[in-house]
Enzyme design. Structure first.
Site, PDB file in Angstrom:
ATOM      1  N   LYS A  46      28.860  41.801  43.778  1.00 21.61           N
ATOM      2  CA  LYS A  46      29.073  41.108  42.696  1.00 21.61           C
ATOM      3  C   LYS A  46      28.544  39.815  42.664  1.00 21.61           C
ATOM      4  O   LYS A  46      27.618  39.330  41.920  1.00 21.61           O
ATOM      5  CB  LYS A  46      30.518  40.892  42.274  1.00 21.61           C
ATOM      6  N   GLN A  90      40.098  40.555  43.057  1.00 23.40           N
ATOM      7  CA  GLN A  90      39.674  42.077  43.677  1.00 23.40           C
ATOM      8  C   GLN A  90      40.963  42.600  43.781  1.00 23.40           C
ATOM      9  O   GLN A  90      41.784  42.308  44.931  1.00 23.40           O
ATOM     10  CB  GLN A  90      38.853  41.552  44.582  1.00 23.40           C
ATOM     11  N   ASP A 113      37.181  41.231  33.893  1.00 24.29           N
ATOM     12  CA  ASP A 113      37.599  42.754  34.506  1.00 24.29           C
ATOM     13  C   ASP A 113      37.758  43.297  33.040  1.00 24.29           C
ATOM     14  O   ASP A 113      38.118  44.566  33.163  1.00 24.29           O
ATOM     15  CB  ASP A 113      38.480  42.664  35.655  1.00 24.29           C
TER      16      ASP A 113
END
Ligand code: NAD
Length: 280
Positions: A46, A90, A113
Site C-alpha cells: 500500500k 490493518q 477500506d
C-alpha cells in the site's frame, strides 16, 4: 483461457491516479498493530502504491499489547486531523481488541477500506458506488469491467460471506442485475452451486477448495483467497492449474485481486479527498 491480470490493471490505475493526486495532495494513514509478516507485506504494498500515485502515506505502529482505548484515541485524533483524508486499520488485530468497535470509530468520510456500516449501507443502496465501497469488492468490479465481462443476467456464485468481501461483492453484483448465490461454510453441496456459475468468485481462505469438477466450461473465475503453502509460495482458493483449463478467464494468486485491492484503496483515498474538499 485469459488471465485477469490484476497486477497490470492496478499499475494502470495507480498511474492514472497521479493527476488527481497532484491536485488534491491526499494523505492516507495506516494503523498497524504488531508485526504479523503478512500484514507488514500488505502495508508495504500500500505504501509503494501511494508513493507511485503521489499520495502521502503515514504509518502509525503499535505493539501487540496495545489497548482498545489507545487505538480509539489514535483514530479520534486522525478523524479530527484535516490534513489526513483516509485511514485504514490493518487487520487482523490482537484478541484484546474488538474489531467492530475500531471500525465503528472511523469517520465514514475517511473510511477508505469501506468497512464501516455507513459505506456498506451505501453500497447496498447505490448501484453507482458513489461513496467509499469496500476496497476488495471494488477492485473485483474494476477487474471485471476492465475485461468487459458483463454481469447483467449472469449466474454469479460467490463462495464466502464475510462482511469485507463475500457479502458486499454479492450485493454490488446484484445491483448490477446479476442473479447472485452466496455460499458459505454451512452451504450443503457447494459443487451443485459452483457448477451453475457463469462467474465464480471465491473468498474463503482454503487452498484447492474449488477443483476442476466443480466448475462448468468457460466459467469466469475470480480467486480472492490468499494462502501460504508449505513451500512458502502464495496460492488462492482455486486449483489454478486444472480449473484454468476449463475457464474462459481466471485471476491468478498472486497478481489478481490482491493488487486490485491496493488500486481500489488508492481510488477511494482520492475520492475521499475530493469529497472532503467539496464539503469544506
Ligand atoms: P473470512 O474468514 O472472514 O470468511 C470466510 C468465509 O468463507 C466465511 O463466510 C465462511 O463461511 C466461508 N467458508 C469457510 N469454509 C468454507 C467452505 N469449506 N465452503 C464454503 N465456504 C466456506 O474471510 P475473508 O476476510 O473474506 O477472506 C477470505 C480469503 O480472502 C482469505 O484467504 C483472505 O486472506 C483473502 N482476502 C484477500 C484479499 C485480497 O485483497 N486479495 C482481501 C481480503 C481477503
Amino acid at each position: 483461457m485469459k488471465i485477469l491480470d490484476g497486477k497490470a490493471l492496478s499499475e494502470q490505475i495507480v498511474e492514472s491516479a497521479k493527476e488527481k493526486a497532484a491536485m488534491l495532495e491526499p494523505t492516507l494513514a495506516v494503523i498497524m498493530v504488531g508485526n504479523n509478516p503478512a500484514s507488514a507485506a500488505y502495508v508495504k504494498n500500500k505504501h509503494k502504491a501511494c508513493e507511485k500515485a503521489g499520495i502521502e502515506f503515514k504509518e502509525y505502529t503499535f505493539d501487540e499489547g496495545v489497548t482498545q482505548q489507545e487505538l480509539l484515541d489514535k483514530i479520534e485524533q486522525i478523524n479530527n486531523d484535516d490534513s489526513i483524508n483516509g485511514v485504514i486499520v490493518q487487520l487482523p488485530l490482537p484478541a484484546q481488541i474488538e474489531v467492530p468497535l475500531v471500525i465503528r470509530a472511523i469517520d465514514p468520510a475517511k473510511d477508505v477500506d469501506g468497512f464501516g456500516a455507513y459505506n456498506l449501507g451505501k453500497t447496498f443502496l447505490s448501484p453507482d458506488f458513489e461513496d467509499l465501497p469496500p476496497a476488495t469488492p471494488l477492485g473485483i468490479v474494476k477487474l471485471l469491467d476492465h475485461y468487459d465481462i458483463q454481469v447483467q443476467g449472469k449466474e454469479v456464485v460467490v463462495v464466502g460471506a464475510s462482511n469485507i468481501v463475500g457479502k458486499p461483492i454479492s450485493t454490488m453484483l446484484l445491483n448490477r442485475n446479476a442473479t447472485v448465490t452466496t455460499c458459505h461454510i454451512y452451504t450443503e453441496d457447494l459443487a451443485a452451486h459452483t457448477k451453475r456459475a457463469d462467474i465464480l468468485i471465491v473468498a474463503v481462505g482454503k487452498p484447492d477448495l474449488i477443483t476442476e469438477d466443480m466448475v462448468k466450461d468457460d466459467v469466469v473465475v475470480v480467486d480472492v483467497g490468499i494462502n501460504r503453502k508449505d513451500d512458502g509460495k502464495l496460492c488462492g482458493d482455486v486449483d489454478f492449474e486444472n480449473v484454468s483449463k476449463k475457464a474462459s478467464y481466471i485471476s491468478p494468486v498472486p497478481g489478481g485481486v490482491g493488487p486490485m485491492t491496493v488500486a481500489a484503496l488508492i481510488l477511494n483515498t482520492i475520492r475521499a479527498a475530493e469529497r472532503q474538499r467539496q464539503s469544506s
